[in-house]
Write an enzyme that holds these catalytic residues in place. Structure first.
Site, PDB file in Angstrom:
ATOM      1  N   CYS A   1       0.859  -1.182   0.000  1.00 22.42           N
ATOM      2  CA  CYS A   1       0.000   0.000   0.000  1.00 22.42           C
ATOM      3  C   CYS A   1       0.898   1.235   0.000  1.00 22.42           C
ATOM      4  O   CYS A   1       1.724   1.411   0.906  1.00 22.42           O
ATOM      5  CB  CYS A   1      -0.909  -0.009   1.223  1.00 22.42           C
ATOM      6  SG  CYS A   1      -2.035   1.399   1.275  1.00 22.42           S
ATOM      7  N   HIS A   2       0.726   2.086  -1.013  1.00 24.07           N
ATOM      8  CA  HIS A   2       1.615   3.233  -1.171  1.00 24.07           C
ATOM      9  C   HIS A   2       1.491   4.216  -0.019  1.00 24.07           C
ATOM     10  O   HIS A   2       2.380   5.041   0.207  1.00 24.07           O
ATOM     11  CB  HIS A   2       1.317   3.949  -2.497  1.00 24.07           C
ATOM     12  CG  HIS A   2       2.504   4.593  -3.120  1.00 24.07           C
ATOM     13  ND1 HIS A   2       3.361   5.427  -2.427  1.00 24.07           N
ATOM     14  CD2 HIS A   2       2.999   4.548  -4.382  1.00 24.07           C
ATOM     15  CE1 HIS A   2       4.312   5.866  -3.234  1.00 24.07           C
ATOM     16  NE2 HIS A   2       4.117   5.340  -4.420  1.00 24.07           N
ATOM     17  N   VAL A   3       0.413   4.134   0.744  1.00 18.85           N
ATOM     18  CA  VAL A   3       0.241   5.023   1.893  1.00 18.85           C
ATOM     19  C   VAL A   3       1.342   4.802   2.927  1.00 18.85           C
ATOM     20  O   VAL A   3       1.813   5.742   3.558  1.00 18.85           O
ATOM     21  CB  VAL A   3      -1.142   4.782   2.532  1.00 18.85           C
ATOM     22  CG1 VAL A   3      -1.251   5.461   3.895  1.00 18.85           C
ATOM     23  CG2 VAL A   3      -2.241   5.289   1.607  1.00 18.85           C
TER      24      VAL A   3
ATOM     25  N   ASN B   1       6.444   8.246   2.561  1.00 22.80           N
ATOM     26  CA  ASN B   1       6.498   8.939   1.275  1.00 22.80           C
ATOM     27  C   ASN B   1       7.279  10.243   1.415  1.00 22.80           C
ATOM     28  O   ASN B   1       6.963  11.072   2.272  1.00 22.80           O
ATOM     29  CB  ASN B   1       5.081   9.222   0.775  1.00 22.80           C
ATOM     30  CG  ASN B   1       4.387   7.959   0.296  1.00 22.80           C
ATOM     31  OD1 ASN B   1       4.566   7.531  -0.838  1.00 22.80           O
ATOM     32  ND2 ASN B   1       3.600   7.344   1.166  1.00 22.80           N
TER      33      ASN B   1
END
Length: 461
Positions: free
Chosen positions: A162-164, A321
């Protein structure tokens, strides 16, 4: 190309090897930006070490995964949405998904560079990723891993994250920790750092004018990025079944040919050169009108970025991120009729905008745009990332297995510059690109006019 099906075991939940804190962790205003609410995937190929006997790669890796989750325990948790559209991570220790698989194919049959045959067989089935509409990430595992043994003893490590919870550099750090633990290290060489508060929007927000062209804070419910003119945009009007993923390969010969079109006094990196060139060729292939405007979004890692000197700096081990998104904009006629050096100059100018103020302004914009219904009104935006330094052999060192290649199992709206070796052992840049089917032939012709030879575009199938 060969065709095969992986024989997968039933998915199992892998929890941290030891008790971990049960707590709620707040994400940064970059992490829970809506564009990060999807699952990104990658596959990595490892050759068999004939000097190591009776080693079961899946069992060794799953044990190391459980140990790594002790250090990276938020990844074993679940996302929860709170008022205002923000996400938090509940560190529940529920675990991540692991699948063991076998495939009747050899490493040699897969080839040394993308596109790889049946690549989706190497990642967990049923995980909805980016590019397929709304993706549910709340309440689901944040990480999926599949280890597939090949018939020659080699194996493929495929994962979806999950890019979160992490960006490309962050998940590379996590996989690297798993590799270190699998080869017998007592603990990861890089200690993971959370500290997501360093990317919190300012109060009040101060979005710098021009941080993104056409940014309109007065109408966040309608659009934030874009220019309200989706008319004649083939990236939006083309039916999904007519969109195809293609791979572009640029070896030393092609890169040298492109550099011949530049002024000898104009410095540029290979990334700048290929990004500018592909932006121009893609624009021409899609047939945009001369009066329309097109955009390029660069995804640049802020870690160690010389221009973006954050205060306080991003700590070593941070795996959230941390990507800047400088943007270039040009009229179609201006971009496609002027020398290639002009496009390279636009790319370089965008990179130079990647300052701390740009970054802080971008975070403010993302926080204010979190609840926007539409973020990109026009796909006349070309997204490009540089992944040539990620996933290298020294980062994924299991000791008893050597990484020999990797890539993406499927192609999405963003393009990535990835490093690999061609059939002659030469350094090659591979770029995946999603296009309407009818535009692929025009793209090949556009590229061929510049490199001086017929350019072959590889299918992703």
């Amino acid at each position: 190309m060969v065709h095969f099906r992986a024989r997968r075991s039933a998915p199992e939940l892998v929890a941290p090897a030891r008790p971990t804190p049960h707590e709620a962790k707040t994400l940064s205003d970059i992490d829970d930006f809506s564009e990060c609410r999807y699952y990104a995937s990658a596959i990595d190929f490892f050759s068999h070490d004939p000097t190591v006997d009776n080693l079961h790669p899946a069992r060794s890796i799953v044990a190391a995964l459980a140990e790594a989750l002790v250090y990276y325990h938020p990844i074993a948790g679940r996302l929860r949405e709170i008022p205002g559209g923000k996400l938090v991570v509940d560190c529940t220790g529920e675990g991540v998904v692991f699948v063991e698989a076998d495939a009747d194919v050899s490493l040699e049959e897969l080839g040394g560079q993308p596109p790889y045959p049946c690549a989706e067989e190497f990642v967990c089935a049923g995980v909805v990723e980016g590019g397929s509409g709304a993706v549910v990430v709340v309440g689901r595992p944040l990480f999926y891993m599949q280890v597939t043994r090949l018939k020659d003893g080699a194996f493929v490590l495929g994962f979806q994250v999950c890019h979160v919870i992490a960006d490309a550099a962050g998940v590379t750090q996590f996989i690297g920790a798993i590799a270190e633990l699998a080869r017998g290290e007592a603990h990861p060489s890089v200690s993971p750092v959370w500290e997501r508060e360093i990317f919190k929007a300012r109060d009040p927000p101060r979005v710098r004018h021009g941080v993104y062209p056409a940014y309109d804070p007065s109408s966040p419910s309608r659009t934030v990025l874009g220019d309200h003119d989706d008319v004649d945009d083939p990236m939006l009007s083309t039916p999904t079944e007519e969109m195809v993923g293609r791979y572009l390969r640029f070896g030393p010969k092609e890169v040298a040919a492109l550099r011949m079109h530049l002024d000898a006094a104009q410095p540029c990196t290979t990334f700048e050169l290929l990004t500018a060139f592909l932006w121009r060729c893609r624009t021409a292939a899609l047939g945009y009108r001369s009066w329309q405007r097109v955009r390029l979004v660069l995804r640049v890692d802020a870690r160690g970025n010389r221009r973006c000197k954050l205060d306080p700096p991003i700590p070593r081990g941070y795996y959230g991120n941390a990507v800047l998104r400088p943007m270039a904009e040009a009229g179609v006629e201006d971009l496609c009729s002027r020398p290639l050096g002009h496009a390279v100059g636009l790319v370089r100018k965008a990179k130079l905008c990647a300052t701390e103020e740009h970054f802080r302004s971008m975070v403010d914009m993302m926080a204010s745009a979190r609840m926007a219904e539409r973020l990109v009104a026009s796909r006349r935006v070309f997204h490009v990332s540089d992944l040539t330094r990620l996933g290298q052999a020294d980062k994924f060192n299991f000791g008893w297995a050597r990484r020999v290649g990797g890539g993406l199992p499927r192609i999405g709206i963003s393009s990535f510059l990835m490093a690999c070796k061609n059939e002659h052992g030469e350094d090659t840049i591979v770029v995946p690109m999603l296009l309407p089917r009818h535009a692929t032939e025009r793209l090949a012709k556009e590229i061929s006019m510049w490199v001086g030879d017929k350019f072959v575009i590889r299918s992703s199938m």
